[in-house]
Design a protein around this motif. Sequence first.
Motif, PDB file in Angstrom:
ATOM      1  N   MET A   1       0.840  -1.200   0.000  1.00  0.00           N
ATOM      2  CA  MET A   1       0.000   0.000   0.000  1.00  0.00           C
ATOM      3  C   MET A   1       0.875   1.249   0.000  1.00  0.00           C
ATOM      4  SD  MET A   1      -2.780   1.190   2.865  1.00  0.00           S
ATOM      5  CE  MET A   1      -1.484   1.701   3.990  1.00  0.00           C
ATOM      6  N   LYS A   2       0.531   2.189  -0.878  1.00  0.00           N
ATOM      7  CA  LYS A   2       1.316   3.424  -0.954  1.00  0.00           C
ATOM      8  C   LYS A   2       0.814   4.445   0.074  1.00  0.00           C
ATOM      9  CE  LYS A   2       3.041   3.298  -5.698  1.00  0.00           C
ATOM     10  NZ  LYS A   2       2.859   1.847  -5.884  1.00  0.00           N
ATOM     11  N   HIS A 322      -9.314   6.338  -0.144  1.00  0.00           N
ATOM     12  CA  HIS A 322      -7.898   6.036  -0.372  1.00  0.00           C
ATOM     13  C   HIS A 322      -7.578   5.760  -1.843  1.00  0.00           C
ATOM     14  CE1 HIS A 322      -8.331   4.950   4.045  1.00  0.00           C
ATOM     15  NE2 HIS A 322      -7.560   6.019   3.998  1.00  0.00           N
ATOM     16  N   TYR A 323      -8.033   6.674  -2.687  1.00  0.00           N
ATOM     17  CA  TYR A 323      -7.718   6.671  -4.110  1.00  0.00           C
ATOM     18  C   TYR A 323      -7.696   8.116  -4.597  1.00  0.00           C
ATOM     19  CZ  TYR A 323      -8.694   1.643  -4.490  1.00  0.00           C
ATOM     20  OH  TYR A 323      -8.664   0.289  -4.344  1.00  0.00           O
ATOM     21  N   HIS A 364      -2.778   1.779  12.542  1.00  0.00           N
ATOM     22  CA  HIS A 364      -3.899   2.280  11.728  1.00  0.00           C
ATOM     23  C   HIS A 364      -3.647   2.003  10.243  1.00  0.00           C
ATOM     24  CE1 HIS A 364      -6.407   4.255  14.709  1.00  0.00           C
ATOM     25  NE2 HIS A 364      -5.345   4.839  15.244  1.00  0.00           N
ATOM     26  N   LEU A 365      -2.432   2.216   9.791  1.00  0.00           N
ATOM     27  CA  LEU A 365      -2.099   1.974   8.385  1.00  0.00           C
ATOM     28  C   LEU A 365      -2.209   0.490   8.044  1.00  0.00           C
ATOM     29  CD1 LEU A 365       0.986   4.346   8.015  1.00  0.00           C
ATOM     30  CD2 LEU A 365      -1.215   4.607   6.856  1.00  0.00           C
ATOM     31  N   GLU A 366      -1.764  -0.362   8.950  1.00  0.00           N
ATOM     32  CA  GLU A 366      -1.849  -1.801   8.710  1.00  0.00           C
ATOM     33  C   GLU A 366      -3.299  -2.255   8.617  1.00  0.00           C
ATOM     34  OE1 GLU A 366       2.336  -3.176  10.888  1.00  0.00           O
ATOM     35  OE2 GLU A 366       0.456  -3.080  12.037  1.00  0.00           O
ATOM     36  N   THR A 367      -4.167  -1.641   9.423  1.00  0.00           N
ATOM     37  CA  THR A 367      -5.598  -1.964   9.347  1.00  0.00           C
ATOM     38  C   THR A 367      -6.163  -1.575   7.996  1.00  0.00           C
ATOM     39  OG1 THR A 367      -5.857  -1.663  11.735  1.00  0.00           O
ATOM     40  CG2 THR A 367      -7.854  -1.536  10.390  1.00  0.00           C
ATOM     41  N   ILE A 368      -5.761  -0.388   7.515  1.00  0.00           N
ATOM     42  CA  ILE A 368      -6.213   0.056   6.189  1.00  0.00           C
ATOM     43  C   ILE A 368      -5.698  -0.903   5.120  1.00  0.00           C
ATOM     44  CG2 ILE A 368      -6.027   1.881   4.454  1.00  0.00           C
ATOM     45  CD1 ILE A 368      -5.835   3.880   6.814  1.00  0.00           C
ATOM     46  N   ALA A 369      -4.426  -1.277   5.228  1.00  0.00           N
ATOM     47  CA  ALA A 369      -3.827  -2.177   4.235  1.00  0.00           C
ATOM     48  C   ALA A 369      -4.523  -3.538   4.222  1.00  0.00           C
ATOM     49  CB  ALA A 369      -2.338  -2.352   4.529  1.00  0.00           C
ATOM     50  N   ALA A 370      -4.976  -3.968   5.379  1.00  0.00           N
ATOM     51  CA  ALA A 370      -5.627  -5.285   5.476  1.00  0.00           C
ATOM     52  C   ALA A 370      -7.056  -5.271   4.962  1.00  0.00           C
ATOM     53  CB  ALA A 370      -5.608  -5.756   6.927  1.00  0.00           C
ATOM     54  N   THR A 371      -7.669  -4.098   4.910  1.00  0.00           N
ATOM     55  CA  THR A 371      -9.088  -4.022   4.548  1.00  0.00           C
ATOM     56  C   THR A 371      -9.340  -3.345   3.200  1.00  0.00           C
ATOM     57  OG1 THR A 371      -9.297  -1.951   5.799  1.00  0.00           O
ATOM     58  CG2 THR A 371      -9.821  -3.999   6.957  1.00  0.00           C
ATOM     59  N   GLN A 372      -8.308  -2.712   2.628  1.00  0.00           N
ATOM     60  CA  GLN A 372      -8.464  -2.027   1.351  1.00  0.00           C
ATOM     61  C   GLN A 372      -7.736  -2.797   0.251  1.00  0.00           C
ATOM     62  OE1 GLN A 372     -10.259   0.811   0.963  1.00  0.00           O
ATOM     63  NE2 GLN A 372     -10.762   0.878   3.129  1.00  0.00           N
ATOM     64  N   PRO A 373      -8.088  -2.571  -0.990  1.00  0.00           N
ATOM     65  CA  PRO A 373      -7.354  -3.208  -2.083  1.00  0.00           C
ATOM     66  C   PRO A 373      -5.875  -2.805  -2.065  1.00  0.00           C
ATOM     67  CG  PRO A 373      -9.425  -2.281  -2.872  1.00  0.00           C
ATOM     68  CD  PRO A 373      -9.248  -1.805  -1.465  1.00  0.00           C
ATOM     69  N   ALA A 374      -5.054  -3.648  -2.668  1.00  0.00           N
ATOM     70  CA  ALA A 374      -3.601  -3.436  -2.626  1.00  0.00           C
ATOM     71  C   ALA A 374      -3.173  -2.160  -3.345  1.00  0.00           C
ATOM     72  CB  ALA A 374      -2.892  -4.636  -3.241  1.00  0.00           C
ATOM     73  N   ASP A 375      -4.014  -1.629  -4.237  1.00  0.00           N
ATOM     74  CA  ASP A 375      -3.627  -0.435  -4.993  1.00  0.00           C
ATOM     75  C   ASP A 375      -4.076   0.861  -4.308  1.00  0.00           C
ATOM     76  OD1 ASP A 375      -6.333  -0.661  -5.353  1.00  0.00           O
ATOM     77  OD2 ASP A 375      -6.274  -0.757  -7.545  1.00  0.00           O
ATOM     78  N   PRO A 410       7.419  -3.639   5.621  1.00  0.00           N
ATOM     79  CA  PRO A 410       7.284  -4.499   4.442  1.00  0.00           C
ATOM     80  C   PRO A 410       5.981  -4.317   3.660  1.00  0.00           C
ATOM     81  CG  PRO A 410       6.895  -5.756   6.458  1.00  0.00           C
ATOM     82  CD  PRO A 410       7.378  -4.410   6.885  1.00  0.00           C
ATOM     83  N   ALA A 411       4.965  -3.734   4.300  1.00  0.00           N
ATOM     84  CA  ALA A 411       3.663  -3.636   3.628  1.00  0.00           C
ATOM     85  C   ALA A 411       3.270  -2.201   3.279  1.00  0.00           C
ATOM     86  CB  ALA A 411       2.583  -4.259   4.515  1.00  0.00           C
ATOM     87  N   ILE A 412       4.144  -1.244   3.577  1.00  0.00           N
ATOM     88  CA  ILE A 412       3.846   0.170   3.317  1.00  0.00           C
ATOM     89  C   ILE A 412       4.973   0.762   2.485  1.00  0.00           C
ATOM     90  CG2 ILE A 412       3.441   2.444   4.352  1.00  0.00           C
ATOM     91  CD1 ILE A 412       2.531   0.914   6.910  1.00  0.00           C
ATOM     92  N   GLU A 413       4.613   1.415   1.402  1.00  0.00           N
ATOM     93  CA  GLU A 413       5.609   2.044   0.533  1.00  0.00           C
ATOM     94  C   GLU A 413       5.436   3.559   0.576  1.00  0.00           C
ATOM     95  OE1 GLU A 413       6.748   2.530  -4.199  1.00  0.00           O
ATOM     96  OE2 GLU A 413       5.273   1.023  -3.589  1.00  0.00           O
ATOM     97  N   LEU A 414       6.438   4.268   1.087  1.00  0.00           N
ATOM     98  CA  LEU A 414       6.396   5.728   1.038  1.00  0.00           C
ATOM     99  C   LEU A 414       6.567   6.175  -0.410  1.00  0.00           C
ATOM    100  CD1 LEU A 414       8.505   6.768   4.163  1.00  0.00           C
ATOM    101  CD2 LEU A 414       6.079   7.202   3.780  1.00  0.00           C
TER     102      LEU A 414
END
Length: 557
Positions: A1-2, A322-323, A364-375, A410-414
């Motif tokens: 997730m970006k 988040h788009y 909070h970001l990890e929760t978003i990453a787990a519940t939102q699409p990868a893009d 590993p799951a968040i890209e700045l």
Amino acid sequence: MKLVLCWHMHQPEYRDLQTGEFKLPWTYLHVIKDYVDMVAHLEAVPTAKAVVNFAPILLEQIEEYAKQVNSYLHDRVTMTDPLLAALVDVSIPANSEARLKLIRDCLRANRERQIDRYPAYKKLAEMAEWLELHYDALMYVNSQFLSDFLVWYHLAWMGETVKLSDSRVKSLIEKGTGYSLHDRIEIVEIIGDLLANVICRYKVLVKKGQLELSVTPYAHPIMPLLLDLQTTQEAMPNALMPELAAYPGGEERVAYHLEKGVQVFKRFFGFKPKGCWPSEGGISAQTLKVLGDFGFEWTASGGSVLRNSLHLPENTVPACIHYPFKLKKTAIACFFRDDGLSDLIGFQYSKWHADDAVADFIRHLETIAATQPADAVVSVIMDGENAWEYFPENGYHFLSALYKNLSQHPAIELATFSECLKAKAVVKPLAKLVAGSWVYGTFSTWIGDSDKNRGWDMLGEAKAAFDQAVAGKCLSPKQLKAAEIQLAVCEGSDWFWWFGDYNPGEAVSNFEKHFRLNLANLYRLLGEQPPSYLALSFTQGSGAPAMGGAMRPGVEL
């Protein structure tokens, strides 16, 4: 997730453009505290990325301060900022009123984080507060008290990265009392170094691919209101409106601010930015069209603006912020701020231990990453200068841990906004937009209050006088250029921000005085006598909003 971290840097024009005097010192104080710290944190973590937005009128003031400090150090030319000039003045103010003003100026710092942190400064502040209550004692104030007070004020405003790395600052802090003229000149030398190098440091990070720079319209106006005052009522149908039905020539003025803003940006950084953060995230359908037609690839606003828009029956896209989105019949992608995450940094984490705050933010970001699409693209957009004085050590530990942990996750890209678009981020369609800003999703911070509306009516009358002078060809090219810049300053958003009794009294007084001065200067440039009402205060403040009122949350509490 970006994840995009976007920091907005701006100060209004604090100069009296007719005399050159700086009426308030916040530009150079934020340079030595916040702008240098913010770039230093990125320099310390080369794998981190961010977007930084500079208001062009701020860049011009930084340049002017750097020139003035250099002229003082080399030729002893007096600086036009009264506080900087007082720092190196060999004499003490002659009368009690001038002494009291200087003492009050040296108290304009966060009591807990900046003053009480240093026992010597805290003691001086307590003496100063006693003097405020005993006016007759001011005649006994000596030069050493004022010298030490001025030195500590500027030391307290130094960025934490400066305090940790500059041996001169360390030595001055350790000295504690009895500062000499040599010490005070040394502080000006330190300030001069910071002013001269800060913009170059941001440019270096751009070349390294670590930073994207964006721009704001020249003097930071609320573009949707210049284009159409009635957009106020899209999010506030019952808002009280000014007598002014429409701002005359608003489209031409928006074009002026955009063209001059990009011109100033290119002079400092050497390229045209791809993105524009509209002042205060203020957007409308017309604003997005103007920005797209101007050639910008992206813009951004508040999450509340998107939520208001997604409630419209015309919009059938999923209610996910988040788009980036693209409004129908426009050519620009618009990212929307995650208000919850942004406001945690702005209003909550200053009270937390830095490690706990960063861990909470990442959860909070990890929760978003787990519940939102990868893009998905999460946009955290906030004031880059006013939050940090409420954090211990100017946010040093929080920001250090934030960049370090995010860059290694590993799951968040700045990323930057332009990188997201280049990587073909999904851009959702938006059929219709409700105009608003990043503050509450409305324009209530700048219009709809009786005092704010009075400001718009005064500005509208000045603009009508400007238009009449231009139509009558009363101005030479030089006079016209000066009047256009003066008008642009009057159109800035900050004056309206502070109008209203829910703001602190001192801030309201300072900004409304400067607004009236700016309008009076415009009339004089047009060859007219300023209206008599510009000699009278029209708004007072008595409130105590969170963070002193310099920031506001994205969602009204």
